[in-house]
Design an enzyme around this catalytic site. Sequence first.
Site, PDB file in Angstrom:
ATOM      1  N   HIS A 121       0.867  -1.185   0.000  1.00 27.91           N
ATOM      2  CA  HIS A 121       0.000   0.000   0.000  1.00 27.91           C
ATOM      3  C   HIS A 121       0.904   1.236   0.000  1.00 27.91           C
ATOM      4  O   HIS A 121       2.026   1.186   0.521  1.00 27.91           O
ATOM      5  CB  HIS A 121      -0.835  -0.048   1.287  1.00 27.91           C
ATOM      6  CG  HIS A 121      -1.895   0.993   1.417  1.00 27.91           C
ATOM      7  ND1 HIS A 121      -1.624   2.286   1.793  1.00 27.91           N
ATOM      8  CD2 HIS A 121      -3.240   0.929   1.235  1.00 27.91           C
ATOM      9  CE1 HIS A 121      -2.756   2.963   1.857  1.00 27.91           C
ATOM     10  NE2 HIS A 121      -3.754   2.172   1.520  1.00 27.91           N
ATOM     11  N   ASP A 198       3.230  -4.342   8.030  1.00 28.00           N
ATOM     12  CA  ASP A 198       2.021  -3.544   7.847  1.00 28.00           C
ATOM     13  C   ASP A 198       0.851  -4.503   8.035  1.00 28.00           C
ATOM     14  O   ASP A 198       0.537  -5.297   7.142  1.00 28.00           O
ATOM     15  CB  ASP A 198       2.029  -2.925   6.445  1.00 28.00           C
ATOM     16  CG  ASP A 198       0.686  -2.294   6.084  1.00 28.00           C
ATOM     17  OD1 ASP A 198      -0.271  -2.418   6.875  1.00 28.00           O
ATOM     18  OD2 ASP A 198       0.591  -1.691   5.001  1.00 28.00           O
ATOM     19  N   GLN A 201      -4.335  -5.183   7.051  1.00 27.46           N
ATOM     20  CA  GLN A 201      -5.299  -6.206   6.594  1.00 27.46           C
ATOM     21  C   GLN A 201      -5.055  -7.546   7.295  1.00 27.46           C
ATOM     22  O   GLN A 201      -5.656  -8.552   6.926  1.00 27.46           O
ATOM     23  CB  GLN A 201      -5.201  -6.390   5.072  1.00 27.46           C
ATOM     24  CG  GLN A 201      -5.415  -5.126   4.261  1.00 27.46           C
ATOM     25  CD  GLN A 201      -6.854  -4.603   4.304  1.00 27.46           C
ATOM     26  OE1 GLN A 201      -7.767  -5.272   4.809  1.00 27.46           O
ATOM     27  NE2 GLN A 201      -7.045  -3.401   3.810  1.00 27.46           N
ATOM     28  N   LYS A 224     -10.532  -0.688  10.539  1.00 24.95           N
ATOM     29  CA  LYS A 224     -10.721  -1.871   9.696  1.00 24.95           C
ATOM     30  C   LYS A 224     -11.073  -3.102  10.534  1.00 24.95           C
ATOM     31  O   LYS A 224     -11.193  -4.206  10.010  1.00 24.95           O
ATOM     32  CB  LYS A 224      -9.445  -2.149   8.895  1.00 24.95           C
ATOM     33  CG  LYS A 224      -9.124  -1.058   7.856  1.00 24.95           C
ATOM     34  CD  LYS A 224      -7.945  -1.464   7.017  1.00 24.95           C
ATOM     35  CE  LYS A 224      -7.281  -0.312   6.304  1.00 24.95           C
ATOM     36  NZ  LYS A 224      -8.045   0.216   5.175  1.00 24.95           N
ATOM     37  N   CYS A 361      -4.840   2.517  -3.579  1.00 25.21           N
ATOM     38  CA  CYS A 361      -3.599   3.039  -2.979  1.00 25.21           C
ATOM     39  C   CYS A 361      -2.432   2.087  -3.221  1.00 25.21           C
ATOM     40  O   CYS A 361      -1.614   1.858  -2.324  1.00 25.21           O
ATOM     41  CB  CYS A 361      -3.766   3.297  -1.484  1.00 25.21           C
ATOM     42  SG  CYS A 361      -5.053   4.468  -1.117  1.00 25.21           S
TER      43      CYS A 361
HETATM   44  N1  7TS Z   1      -1.775  -0.735   4.624  1.00 26.08           N
HETATM   45  C1  7TS Z   1      -2.688  -1.531   4.035  1.00 26.08           C
HETATM   46  C2  7TS Z   1      -2.320  -2.927   3.668  1.00 26.08           C
HETATM   47  C3  7TS Z   1      -3.973  -1.051   3.815  1.00 26.08           C
HETATM   48  O1  7TS Z   1      -4.875  -1.852   3.242  1.00 26.08           O
HETATM   49  C4  7TS Z   1      -4.304   0.266   4.195  1.00 26.08           C
HETATM   50  C5  7TS Z   1      -5.644   0.860   3.885  1.00 26.08           C
HETATM   51  C6  7TS Z   1      -3.319   1.035   4.837  1.00 26.08           C
HETATM   52  C7  7TS Z   1      -2.065   0.504   5.013  1.00 26.08           C
HETATM   53  C8  7TS Z   1      -3.581   2.412   5.332  1.00 26.08           C
HETATM   54  O2  7TS Z   1      -4.420   2.379   6.441  1.00 26.08           O
HETATM   55  P1  7TS Z   1      -4.940   3.732   7.128  1.00 26.08           P
HETATM   56  O3  7TS Z   1      -5.947   3.274   8.105  1.00 26.08           O
HETATM   57  O4  7TS Z   1      -3.759   4.394   7.738  1.00 26.08           O
HETATM   58  O5  7TS Z   1      -5.522   4.547   6.016  1.00 26.08           O
HETATM   59  N2  7TS Z   1      -6.312   0.255   2.800  1.00 26.08           N
HETATM   60  C9  7TS Z   1      -7.396   0.718   2.165  1.00 26.08           C
HETATM   61  C10 7TS Z   1      -8.011   0.007   1.123  1.00 26.08           C
HETATM   62  O6  7TS Z   1      -7.640  -1.070   0.683  1.00 26.08           O
HETATM   63  N3  7TS Z   1      -9.070   0.714   0.691  1.00 26.08           N
HETATM   64  O7  7TS Z   1      -9.150   1.841   1.407  1.00 26.08           O
HETATM   65  C11 7TS Z   1      -8.117   1.852   2.337  1.00 26.08           C
END
Ligand code: 7TS
Length: 406
Positions: A121, A198, A201, A224, A361
Site C-alpha cells: 500500500h 504492515d 489487513q 478496519k 492506494c
Molecule cells: N496498509 C494496508 C495494507 C492497507 O490496506 C491500508 C488501507 C493502509 C495501510 C492504510 O491504512 P490507514 O488506516 O492508515 O488509512 N487500505 C485501504 C483500502 O484497501 N481501501 O481503502 C483503504
Amino acid sequence: MDVKAIRELFPILHQEVNGHPLVYLDSAATSQKPASVIKALEDYYKLDNSNVHRGVHTLGTRATDKYEGARDKVKHFINAESSRQVIFTRGTTTAINTVAYSYGRHNLSEGDEIVITPMEHHSNIIPWQQTAKATGAVLKYVPLQPDGTISMNDVKEMITDRTKIVAIMHVSNVLGTINPVKEIAEIAHQHGAIMLVDGAQGAPHMKIDVQDLNCDFYAFSGHKMCGPTGIGVLYGKEALLEAMEPVEFGGEMIDFVHLHDSTWKELPWKFEGGTPIIAGAIGLGAAIDFLMEIGLEDIEKHEEKITQYALEQLQSIDGISIYGPKHRAGLVTFNLTDVHPHDTATVLDAEGIAVRAGHHCAQPLMRWLEVTATARASFYLYNTFEDVDRFVEGLKKTKEYFGDVF
Ligand code: 7TS
C-alpha cells in the site's frame, strides 16, 4: 459462527440502499461497527468525557482508566509482552511514518538498504522513499511471482548485510496474498535488519501474536477491525522504542521542560504528543472485546469459506479476470472485460451492493498487473453466502448492461 446473530449487532447493515437491502463488500477500506462499539463511544462522551493523565478529578480518572484499559486490551489482542509497547496512533499510516522517521532517519546512512515489495500500500512505500531520499539509503523491491506471491528465494537474495529495514504487508489489500512475515523476519534478523509488518489487513482478520511472529514493529488501524476511525496502533520491541526519539513534540509526551531543553516521558507516552485519541482508543478497546468474544480463528475460517464460495461462483461469469493467488485472505479483486471498474461499482451500487473501484492506494501494483484500476469485493465476519449471490447476480447485470456497448 452464527453470522445471522452477528449481523443483528451491526445497525448499519439493516437498511436499503437504492431500493435494495444493503450488501456491504468494502470492509478492506473500512469495516462496519457493532452496536457495542458505538455505545462505548456514546458512554464515554455522555458519562466520562475528560482529558487524560492530568488533574485528579473523577471524570479525568475514569477517562484515563478507560484509555489505558484499552491499551491493555490491545496488548492482549496481539500478545505483546507489555502495554509499554503499544503506542496509539491515528492509524497504520501514522504508525509506519513514525518508524520511518524516528527509526529510519536515525539508523540509516548512504548505501544502506530498505527492502519492501511492489504489492505494498502507498502507506508502506512513500515513507520509505522519503527516508531513502533523506539518508541516501537504497529502496529495494522483492519481485512478485506471476500469481502475486513472493518467493522465499527472492527474499533471501534481496536481504543482504547492508539491509537495515524490511517492511512488508501481512496481507495484501488488493491480491489477498498472505505473506510469510514470520519467515521473512527471521531472515531479516540473520542479517541484522529489523522487520516492520504492515498489519492493516492482518490484525482485523486473523489471530496476531507479535511474539511468535518475532517482528520488530507491527502497525494496524482500528477502523478496519470494527473500531472507530482515527485510531491505530504501533507495536514495537521495547529496546527499539526505548532508543527511538519521539516524532511529535509538545504536551503529554514530556517529563521536564526547561527553557532550552526537555526530557521525555517513558514509553509509550513519549510517542503520544498532544491530547491523545481518547474516544478512539476506548472504541478500539470495545472492538477488541467484540472480536475476541467471537474469536479470530472463527472469523478467519468464515472469511475463508465465503471467499472460496465467491471464487467458485465467479467462475460462472465470462470475461472476468481475478487477480491474486488461490490461497488468499477475504477479498476478491477483479475486472470485467471491456467494463471500467468504476462502471462496475456504479451498477452494483444501484443494486445496493458496495464494492471499491480504483487503484486501492497501490499504483505500483496496478502497473505490475498492467491495469489502471480494478474492482474489489472484500468480506468480513458479517458477510453471508447470500451476499456473494447478490454480488454475482449484480455482476451478471453489469455485463448485460454493458453488453450492447461492446
Ligand atoms: N496498509 C494496508 C495494507 C492497507 O490496506 C491500508 C488501507 C493502509 C495501510 C492504510 O491504512 P490507514 O488506516 O492508515 O488509512 N487500505 C485501504 C483500502 O484497501 N481501501 O481503502 C483503504
